[in-house]
Design a protein around this motif. Structure first.
Motif, mmCIF file in Angstrom:
data_model
loop_
_atom_site.group_PDB
_atom_site.id
_atom_site.type_symbol
_atom_site.label_atom_id
_atom_site.label_comp_id
_atom_site.label_asym_id
_atom_site.label_seq_id
_atom_site.Cartn_x
_atom_site.Cartn_y
_atom_site.Cartn_z
ATOM 1 N N SER A 194 0.790 -1.285 -0.198
ATOM 2 C CA SER A 194 0.193 0.382 -0.195
ATOM 3 C C SER A 194 1.125 1.347 0.058
ATOM 4 N N ARG A 195 -0.210 2.605 -0.160
ATOM 5 C CA ARG A 195 1.010 3.605 -0.045
ATOM 6 C C ARG A 195 1.735 3.472 1.273
ATOM 7 N N GLU A 196 1.084 3.247 2.559
ATOM 8 C CA GLU A 196 1.172 3.903 3.635
ATOM 9 C C GLU A 196 2.505 2.582 4.045
ATOM 10 N N CYS A 197 2.367 1.512 3.013
ATOM 11 C CA CYS A 197 3.966 0.056 3.343
ATOM 12 C C CYS A 197 4.982 1.158 2.562
ATOM 13 N N GLU A 205 10.548 3.547 3.158
ATOM 14 C CA GLU A 205 11.184 4.987 3.312
ATOM 15 C C GLU A 205 12.057 4.978 4.161
ATOM 16 N N GLU A 206 10.906 5.112 5.496
ATOM 17 C CA GLU A 206 11.615 5.195 6.877
ATOM 18 C C GLU A 206 12.896 4.450 6.927
ATOM 19 N N ALA A 207 12.311 2.540 6.977
ATOM 20 C CA ALA A 207 13.247 1.873 7.080
ATOM 21 C C ALA A 207 14.374 1.773 5.926
ATOM 22 N N LEU A 208 14.612 2.579 4.978
ATOM 23 C CA LEU A 208 16.521 2.858 4.514
ATOM 24 C C LEU A 208 16.376 3.845 5.079
ATOM 25 N N LYS A 209 15.496 4.544 5.095
ATOM 26 C CA LYS A 209 16.672 5.947 6.344
ATOM 27 C C LYS A 209 17.297 5.280 7.923
ATOM 28 N N THR A 210 16.716 4.268 8.448
ATOM 29 C CA THR A 210 16.942 3.933 9.302
ATOM 30 C C THR A 210 17.996 2.795 9.198
ATOM 31 N N SER A 235 24.125 7.858 20.727
ATOM 32 C CA SER A 235 23.885 7.790 19.604
ATOM 33 C C SER A 235 23.472 6.338 19.977
ATOM 34 N N SER A 236 23.371 5.577 20.155
ATOM 35 C CA SER A 236 23.741 3.783 20.574
ATOM 36 C C SER A 236 21.973 4.143 20.875
ATOM 37 N N VAL A 237 21.663 4.327 21.673
ATOM 38 C CA VAL A 237 20.229 4.171 22.748
ATOM 39 C C VAL A 237 19.620 5.063 22.203
ATOM 40 N N ALA A 238 19.728 6.220 21.461
ATOM 41 C CA ALA A 238 18.432 6.526 20.443
ATOM 42 C C ALA A 238 18.611 6.302 18.958
ATOM 43 N N TYR A 239 19.102 4.773 18.105
ATOM 44 C CA TYR A 239 18.988 4.705 17.645
ATOM 45 C C TYR A 239 17.892 3.039 17.817
ATOM 46 N N PHE A 240 18.530 2.643 18.896
ATOM 47 C CA PHE A 240 17.669 1.611 19.337
ATOM 48 C C PHE A 240 15.951 2.261 19.346
ATOM 49 N N ALA A 241 16.168 3.633 19.588
ATOM 50 C CA ALA A 241 14.601 3.551 19.557
ATOM 51 C C ALA A 241 13.948 3.925 18.520
ATOM 52 N N ARG A 242 14.640 4.572 18.152
ATOM 53 C CA ARG A 242 13.987 4.537 16.324
ATOM 54 C C ARG A 242 14.075 3.506 15.815
ATOM 55 N N CYS A 243 14.727 2.235 16.064
ATOM 56 C CA CYS A 243 14.015 1.232 15.349
ATOM 57 C C CYS A 243 13.381 0.658 16.019
ATOM 58 N N GLU A 244 12.621 1.015 17.728
ATOM 59 C CA GLU A 244 11.596 0.133 17.633
ATOM 60 C C GLU A 244 10.194 0.929 17.381
ATOM 61 N N LEU A 245 10.705 2.486 17.076
ATOM 62 C CA LEU A 245 9.238 3.213 16.551
ATOM 63 C C LEU A 245 8.754 2.156 14.882
ATOM 64 N N LEU A 246 9.742 1.906 14.182
ATOM 65 C CA LEU A 246 10.152 1.570 12.593
ATOM 66 C C LEU A 246 9.180 -0.084 13.738
ATOM 67 N N GLY A 247 9.982 -0.845 14.405
ATOM 68 C CA GLY A 247 9.007 -1.958 14.441
ATOM 69 C C GLY A 247 7.616 -1.737 14.404
ATOM 70 N N GLU A 248 7.094 -0.860 14.925
ATOM 71 C CA GLU A 248 5.430 -0.664 15.132
ATOM 72 C C GLU A 248 5.247 -0.732 13.535
ATOM 73 N N ARG A 249 5.594 0.145 12.723
ATOM 74 C CA ARG A 249 4.748 1.000 12.070
ATOM 75 C C ARG A 249 5.441 -0.579 10.796
ATOM 76 N N LYS A 271 4.454 -3.484 12.317
ATOM 77 C CA LYS A 271 3.442 -4.089 11.812
ATOM 78 C C LYS A 271 1.893 -4.139 11.062
ATOM 79 N N SER A 272 1.845 -2.394 10.227
ATOM 80 C CA SER A 272 1.062 -2.003 9.156
ATOM 81 C C SER A 272 1.173 -2.470 7.907
ATOM 82 N N CYS A 273 2.518 -3.303 7.239
ATOM 83 C CA CYS A 273 2.709 -3.884 6.404
ATOM 84 C C CYS A 273 2.544 -5.319 6.356
#
Length: 321
Positions: A269-272, A277-282, A303-317, A319-321
């Motif tokens: 889907s468009r959302e996916c 795109e966010e997955a590539l940036k991450t 920096s690692s903690v901040a990156y892991f938090a970003r990974c958590e958000l991507l992991g949630e997203r 789930k929609s794909c």
């Protein structure tokens, strides 16, 4: 670790497997594999290079290198000449804006480092002329005080990425001034081992996040190759001839990882697509973090903690794909 003599028997482009043994090795244990020396700390075998001889001239060489390296990995504009120390201090003391004061503090720290190395250069030149300078000499005390103050201001100095302070690296010239050279080298081997552990944690998180995604089915070998190359780069001196194999592999494998494109599913889907795109940036952000850790040769926990938090958000997203 870069300050040492080149190895007569450089390692190849692949790190050897050294941990295949029933009993874990002790910290500080050394081993030679394929003509290359390694030392063990905290579960990692790190390429071993013999320390420089204990002398003022050797210490100056070490401090000069570490000071240049600190400036190379930190934010631009803070390599203030030592003769401008008083000006840098006055601007720091008179600055009231918190954001600007942090930068003035970094500039002052740079001036303090350069003033300390200027003094130490003069001390070495005097020794070469036969004038012995003791540790209790006023010049030596001033040199140590400048290094110490620069270290205290290190909390205000950021990595060139702007993401975090890098006081582990910023404090190395002071440690090289105060510690015996052999003790300083050992501390660096420990930091390299810690950097390798940090790289492994980042790689494991990326693999966990992307490993089951069909869009990124080819990422596993690319990630493994880059991880290996990064740890090899992290432990290798630039003066070692094997760097001509290791550095190109490090850069090329990072480029391959950064150029990955997702295999879009037919029902995407468009959302996916936005998620991909966010997955590539991450993914590129993770590659960059590994790059920074390997080149700085110190862990980057914030920096690692901040990156892991970003990974958590991507992991949630995901789930929609």
């Amino acid at each position: 670790m870069r300050i040492a003599h080149s190895s007569n028997n450089p390692a190849g482009s692949e790190r050897p497997t050294l941990l295949a043994q029933a009993t874990p090795p002790d910290n500080g244990e050394r081993r030679t594999v394929d003509g290359a020396d390694y030392i063990h700390f905290n579960g990692y075998w790190v390429r071993y290079y013999p320390p420089l001889e204990e002398s003022l001239a050797s210490r100056k060489t070490l401090i000069d290198h570490l000071t240049r390296r600190a400036f190379h990995h930190t934010e631009p504009g803070i390599n203030t000449p030592g003769e401008r120390l008083d000006t840098a201090r006055a601007h720091y003391q008179n600055q009231s804006d918190p954001a600007m004061k942090r930068v003035n503090a970094a500039m002052l720290a740079g001036a303090l480092f350069n003033r300390a190395t200027d003094i130490f250069t003069a001390i070495v030149e005097l020794e070469e002329k036969g004038v012995r300078i003791s540790r209790d000499n006023e010049l030596m005390r001033a040199c140590g005080d400048y290094f110490k103050e620069a270290l205290e201001l290190g909390r205000d100095v950021r990595h060139f990425s702007g993401e975090e302070g890098i006081d582990e690296l910023w404090g190395e010239p002071f440690r090289a001034f105060t510690l015996p050279i052999t003790a300083y080298y050992e501390s660096r081997f420990v930091k390299v081992a810690q950097a390798m552990a940090n790289i492994d944690k980042v790689v494991a998180r990326i693999q966990q996040l992307y490993g089951d995604r069909p869009e990124f089915s080819e990422i596993g070998p690319l990630l493994e190759n880059y991880s290996s190359a990064a740890k090899h780069e992290c432990e290798t001196m630039k003066s070692d001839v094997c760097i001509f194999d290791i550095w190109p592999r490090f850069i090329a494998s990072g480029e391959l990882l950064g150029n990955v494109q997702p295999h879009m599913q037919q029902n995407c889907s468009r959302e996916c697509r936005y998620v991909m795109e966010e997955a590539l940036k991450t993914l590129v952000a993770g590659r960059n973090l590994i790059n920074w850790i390997a080149r700085a040769r110190v862990p980057m926990p914030r920096s690692s903690v901040a990156y892991f938090a970003r990974c958590e958000l991507l992991g949630e997203r995901f789930k929609s794909c």
